[in-house]
Design a protein around this motif. Structure first.
Motif, short mmCIF file in Angstrom:
data_model
loop_
_atom_site.label_atom_id
_atom_site.label_comp_id
_atom_site.label_asym_id
_atom_site.label_seq_id
_atom_site.Cartn_x
_atom_site.Cartn_y
_atom_site.Cartn_z
N GLU A 181 31.50 22.85 87.09
CA GLU A 181 32.22 21.43 87.39
C GLU A 181 33.28 21.87 88.56
O GLU A 181 33.98 22.62 88.67
CB GLU A 181 33.12 20.92 85.95
CG GLU A 181 32.38 20.81 84.99
CD GLU A 181 33.37 20.50 83.77
OE1 GLU A 181 34.25 20.90 83.69
OE2 GLU A 181 32.58 19.61 82.98
N LYS A 182 33.18 20.96 89.58
CA LYS A 182 33.90 21.44 90.89
C LYS A 182 34.70 20.17 91.17
O LYS A 182 35.13 20.23 92.34
CB LYS A 182 32.78 21.42 92.07
CG LYS A 182 32.07 22.73 91.88
CD LYS A 182 30.91 23.18 92.97
CE LYS A 182 30.26 21.92 93.63
NZ LYS A 182 29.70 22.30 95.17
N GLY A 183 35.11 19.42 90.49
CA GLY A 183 35.93 18.24 90.46
C GLY A 183 35.33 17.17 91.31
O GLY A 183 36.03 16.14 91.51
N GLU A 184 33.95 17.14 90.99
CA GLU A 184 33.24 15.80 91.37
C GLU A 184 32.71 15.17 90.32
O GLU A 184 33.36 15.46 89.22
CB GLU A 184 31.82 16.44 92.24
CG GLU A 184 32.28 17.25 93.59
CD GLU A 184 31.21 18.13 94.20
OE1 GLU A 184 30.16 17.65 93.54
OE2 GLU A 184 31.33 18.57 95.22
N ASP A 185 31.99 13.84 90.59
CA ASP A 185 31.77 13.16 89.45
C ASP A 185 30.89 13.73 88.52
O ASP A 185 31.03 13.25 87.22
CB ASP A 185 31.10 11.71 90.13
CG ASP A 185 32.06 10.84 91.10
OD1 ASP A 185 33.18 10.96 90.81
OD2 ASP A 185 31.46 10.03 91.58
N PHE A 186 30.27 14.57 88.67
CA PHE A 186 28.93 15.33 87.87
C PHE A 186 29.05 16.78 88.20
O PHE A 186 29.16 17.27 89.09
CB PHE A 186 27.61 14.60 88.05
CG PHE A 186 27.65 13.11 87.65
CD1 PHE A 186 27.66 12.80 86.34
CD2 PHE A 186 27.77 12.23 88.73
CE1 PHE A 186 27.59 11.31 86.38
CE2 PHE A 186 27.72 10.77 88.63
CZ PHE A 186 27.30 10.47 87.29
N PRO A 187 28.86 17.69 86.90
CA PRO A 187 28.70 19.05 87.22
C PRO A 187 27.29 19.19 87.89
O PRO A 187 26.39 18.46 87.89
CB PRO A 187 28.51 19.29 85.42
CG PRO A 187 29.07 18.53 84.77
CD PRO A 187 28.92 17.22 85.55
N VAL A 188 27.27 20.22 88.62
CA VAL A 188 26.12 20.83 89.27
C VAL A 188 25.38 21.95 88.59
O VAL A 188 26.20 22.74 88.30
CB VAL A 188 26.47 21.29 90.89
CG1 VAL A 188 25.36 21.81 91.51
CG2 VAL A 188 27.39 20.29 91.54
N PRO A 189 24.12 21.48 88.09
CA PRO A 189 23.30 22.65 87.46
C PRO A 189 22.83 23.75 88.24
O PRO A 189 22.67 23.71 89.48
CB PRO A 189 22.26 21.79 86.85
CG PRO A 189 21.98 20.51 87.41
CD PRO A 189 23.37 20.46 88.30
N PHE A 190 22.97 24.94 87.59
CA PHE A 190 22.44 26.21 87.96
C PHE A 190 21.87 27.03 87.04
O PHE A 190 21.90 26.73 85.92
CB PHE A 190 23.55 26.83 89.11
CG PHE A 190 24.42 27.38 88.18
CD1 PHE A 190 24.40 28.92 87.68
CD2 PHE A 190 25.64 26.54 87.82
CE1 PHE A 190 25.43 29.47 87.16
CE2 PHE A 190 26.68 27.32 87.13
CZ PHE A 190 26.67 28.58 86.72
N THR A 191 21.30 28.12 87.37
CA THR A 191 20.64 28.97 86.39
C THR A 191 21.00 30.17 86.31
O THR A 191 21.50 30.74 87.66
CB THR A 191 19.08 29.12 86.71
OG1 THR A 191 18.41 27.90 86.74
CG2 THR A 191 18.19 30.06 85.83
N ILE A 192 21.63 31.03 85.35
CA ILE A 192 21.98 32.45 85.14
C ILE A 192 20.98 33.44 84.77
O ILE A 192 20.07 33.20 83.76
CB ILE A 192 23.10 32.47 83.95
CG1 ILE A 192 24.11 31.47 84.53
CG2 ILE A 192 23.39 33.88 83.85
CD1 ILE A 192 25.24 31.28 83.61
N ASN A 193 20.64 34.23 85.83
CA ASN A 193 19.70 35.32 85.30
C ASN A 193 20.31 36.15 84.44
O ASN A 193 21.20 36.98 84.66
CB ASN A 193 19.15 36.08 86.57
CG ASN A 193 18.36 35.18 87.22
OD1 ASN A 193 17.38 34.40 87.07
ND2 ASN A 193 18.76 35.31 88.74
N LEU A 194 19.91 36.53 83.23
CA LEU A 194 20.42 37.45 82.06
C LEU A 194 19.66 38.67 82.45
O LEU A 194 18.75 38.96 82.80
CB LEU A 194 20.25 36.93 80.73
CG LEU A 194 20.72 35.70 80.62
CD1 LEU A 194 20.25 35.01 79.07
CD2 LEU A 194 22.41 35.63 80.55
N GLY A 195 20.35 39.75 82.05
CA GLY A 195 19.96 41.20 82.01
C GLY A 195 18.97 41.29 80.75
O GLY A 195 18.85 40.50 80.03
#
Length: 91
Positions: free
Chosen positions: A34-48
């Motif tokens: 959530e960057k303060g815009e209308d909608f959150p921006v999706p992304f992927t986290i690489n797990l160990g």
């Protein structure tokens, strides 16, 4: 303040084939920032390899995720580490 949101506590395997025909498996988890815009921006986290998925909740980026890169610029490292975000203050 930026906040990272995780809705599902599950990881998804991503299988890639190497040139020699062997496979390597990466664990990924979906999140959004959530960057303060209308909608959150999706992304992927690489797990160990041994890292469990993050439980659903709100998180902040842990400072250990940051590195100093080429030309002394700040960048996010290969692994992203999160810390639980403090609960928002009630009004």
């Amino acid at each position: 303040m930026n906040c990272i949101v995780i809705k599902s506590g599950t990881a998804t395997p991503r299988i890639m084939k190497r040139k020699d025909g062997t496979q390597v498996v990466f664990k990924e988890q979906s999140a959004a920032i959530e960057k303060g815009e209308d909608f959150p921006v999706p992304f992927t986290i690489n797990l160990g390899d041994d890292q469990p998925p993050y439980p659903p909740g709100r998180y902040s980026l842990d400072v250990s995720s940051l590195e100093v890169g080429d030309f002394k610029s700040l960048k996010v490292g290969r692994r992203v580490y999160l810390t639980p975000a403090p609960a928002p203050a009630s009004k």
